[in-house]
Scaffold this active site. Structure first.
Site, PDB file in Angstrom:
ATOM      1  N   ASP A  73       0.826  -1.209   0.000  1.00 17.72           N
ATOM      2  CA  ASP A  73       0.000   0.000   0.000  1.00 17.72           C
ATOM      3  C   ASP A  73       0.863   1.263   0.000  1.00 17.72           C
ATOM      4  OD1 ASP A  73       0.960  -0.352   2.595  1.00 17.72           O
ATOM      5  OD2 ASP A  73      -1.001  -0.787   3.454  1.00 17.72           O
TER       6      ASP A  73
ATOM      7  N   ASN B 232      -7.370  -3.582  14.155  1.00 18.80           N
ATOM      8  CA  ASN B 232      -8.745  -3.933  13.793  1.00 18.80           C
ATOM      9  C   ASN B 232      -8.792  -5.098  12.804  1.00 18.80           C
ATOM     10  OD1 ASN B 232      -7.795  -2.760  11.473  1.00 18.80           O
ATOM     11  ND2 ASN B 232      -9.215  -1.026  11.460  1.00 18.80           N
TER      12      ASN B 232
ATOM     13  N   HIS C 101      -7.007  -5.333  10.009  1.00 15.23           N
ATOM     14  CA  HIS C 101      -6.754  -5.022   8.592  1.00 15.23           C
ATOM     15  C   HIS C 101      -5.431  -5.626   8.124  1.00 15.23           C
ATOM     16  CE1 HIS C 101      -4.780  -0.809   9.484  1.00 15.23           C
ATOM     17  NE2 HIS C 101      -3.825  -1.696   9.315  1.00 15.23           N
TER      18      HIS C 101
ATOM     19  N   GLU D  83      -9.540  -2.245   5.326  1.00 18.96           N
ATOM     20  CA  GLU D  83     -10.187  -2.010   6.605  1.00 18.96           C
ATOM     21  C   GLU D  83     -11.380  -2.950   6.783  1.00 18.96           C
ATOM     22  OE1 GLU D  83      -8.541  -0.421   8.570  1.00 18.96           O
ATOM     23  OE2 GLU D  83      -8.236   1.711   8.153  1.00 18.96           O
TER      24      GLU D  83
HETATM   25  C1  GLP Z   1      -0.535  -0.086   8.811  1.00 22.93           C
HETATM   26  C2  GLP Z   1      -0.234  -0.752   7.435  1.00 22.93           C
HETATM   27  C3  GLP Z   1      -0.286  -2.252   7.534  1.00 22.93           C
HETATM   28  C4  GLP Z   1       0.391  -2.686   8.818  1.00 22.93           C
HETATM   29  C5  GLP Z   1      -0.431  -2.261   9.996  1.00 22.93           C
HETATM   30  C6  GLP Z   1       0.232  -2.524  11.338  1.00 22.93           C
HETATM   31  O1  GLP Z   1      -1.553   0.835   8.803  1.00 22.93           O
HETATM   32  N1  GLP Z   1      -1.024  -0.321   6.333  1.00 22.93           N
HETATM   33  O2  GLP Z   1       0.325  -2.834   6.388  1.00 22.93           O
HETATM   34  O3  GLP Z   1       0.517  -4.086   8.858  1.00 22.93           O
HETATM   35  O4  GLP Z   1      -0.897  -0.938   9.882  1.00 22.93           O
HETATM   36  O5  GLP Z   1       1.257  -1.624  11.577  1.00 22.93           O
HETATM   37  P1  GLP Z   1       2.336  -1.824  12.730  1.00 22.93           P
HETATM   38  O6  GLP Z   1       3.232  -2.927  12.276  1.00 22.93           O
HETATM   39  O7  GLP Z   1       3.029  -0.510  12.817  1.00 22.93           O
HETATM   40  O8  GLP Z   1       1.565  -2.175  13.947  1.00 22.93           O
END
Ligand code: GLP
Length: 259
Positions: free
Chosen positions: A57, A127, A129, A134
């Site tokens: 993304d 959540n 995702h 989402e």
């Molecule tokens: C972000 C990204 C995800 C990621 C997630 C967790 O918003 N878009 O690809 O896996 O949230 O992030 P973190 O590893 O900082 O907890």
């Protein structure tokens, strides 16, 4: 979770297929993996010379030179630390002035033309995702523009300074895009992820926990620390199965041998 294990799975893929196509993730979770791979690269143990990558993304509305962009993150944390050819690294970026709705279909074509993703690295949101899919995302979604939930914006706000622009939209691979990867490695750490991880592994398959779609994928490895695993009801069984699988691999070969 030992970062050596995650890195070993990436390295094993490169041994079998030096031209492997990786799906990479951002966020705090995979940083340990990227650092370990960079160390191994400096030690001459691993090369990404012939590999390619597609990130999950990218934010919409900031340019790649903005340090908050996922392009900047990937350059800083990984691409600049290893020998991957910059021309082979891809994110679903939308250049200023372009219609963001056109980026997704183009990205899907690029992934297909590269032969598909061999190993997709994933984190997980609080959540549930994956990427920026989402809750309520279609389980057959493709790369497209997504509006981020208030919860995701709040979780990621820690990375933005007061007053700094935080994008509310992103372009993300869809769940169907992720599901087409041949192998998936999902990483999660910390108790804040325990509910999402339980939904992923043991919950019903539901768009309200997008990661639960991975239950329908044939080859997913989930690597957790103790805190992230804390809400798994079948924990003892997973440990037992891991021991048995390890014994089988010791006898008959590693992770990728069956391909
Ligand atoms: C972000 C990204 C995800 C990621 C997630 C967790 O918003 N878009 O690809 O896996 O949230 O992030 P973190 O590893 O900082 O907890």
């Amino acid at each position: 979770m030992q970062k050596a294990v995650e890195a070993a799975l990436v390295e094993a893929m490169l041994r079998v297929k030096p031209r492997a196509v990786f799906g990479f993730a951002t966020g705090s979770t995979p940083i340990a993996l990227y650092r370990r791979l960079a160390e191994r690269h400096r030690a001459g143990k691993v090369s990404f010379r012939d590999a390619a990558s597609f990130n999950l993304d990218e934010y919409l509305g900031i340019t790649p030179d903005n340090p908050q962009s996922y392009r900047a993150y990937m350059q800083r944390e990984f691409f600049d630390q290893v020998d991957i050819d910059p021309a082979n690294t891809h994110l679903p970026e939308c250049p200023p002035g372009e219609d963001p709705q056109r980026i997704g279909p183009r990205y899907e074509t690029m992934i297909r033309d590269a032969g598909g993703i061999d190993l997709q690295v994933l984190g997980i949101g609080h959540n549930g995702h994956i990427g920026f899919n989402e809750p309520s995302s279609s389980l057959v979604s493709r790369t497209r523009v997504k509006t981020l939930t208030p919860r995701t914006l709040e979780a990621n706000s820690r990375l933005f300074e007061d007053g700094e622009y935080q994008p509310r939209l992103a372009i993300t691979m869809g769940i169907a895009t992720i599901m087409e990867a041949r192998r998936i490695l999902l990483l999660a750490t910390g108790d804040a992820k325990a509910t999402a991880v339980a939904g992923l592994v043991e919950g019903p398959v539901t768009a309200m926990c997008p990661a639960s779609a991975l239950q329908l994928h044939e080859r997913v490895t989930v690597l957790l620390d103790e805190a992230a695993a804390a809400q798994l009801r079948y924990r003892e069984y997973y440990d037992l199965a891991n021991r048995e699988n390890r014994a089988l691999k010791d006898r008959f070969g590693d992770f990728y041998a069956a391909d």
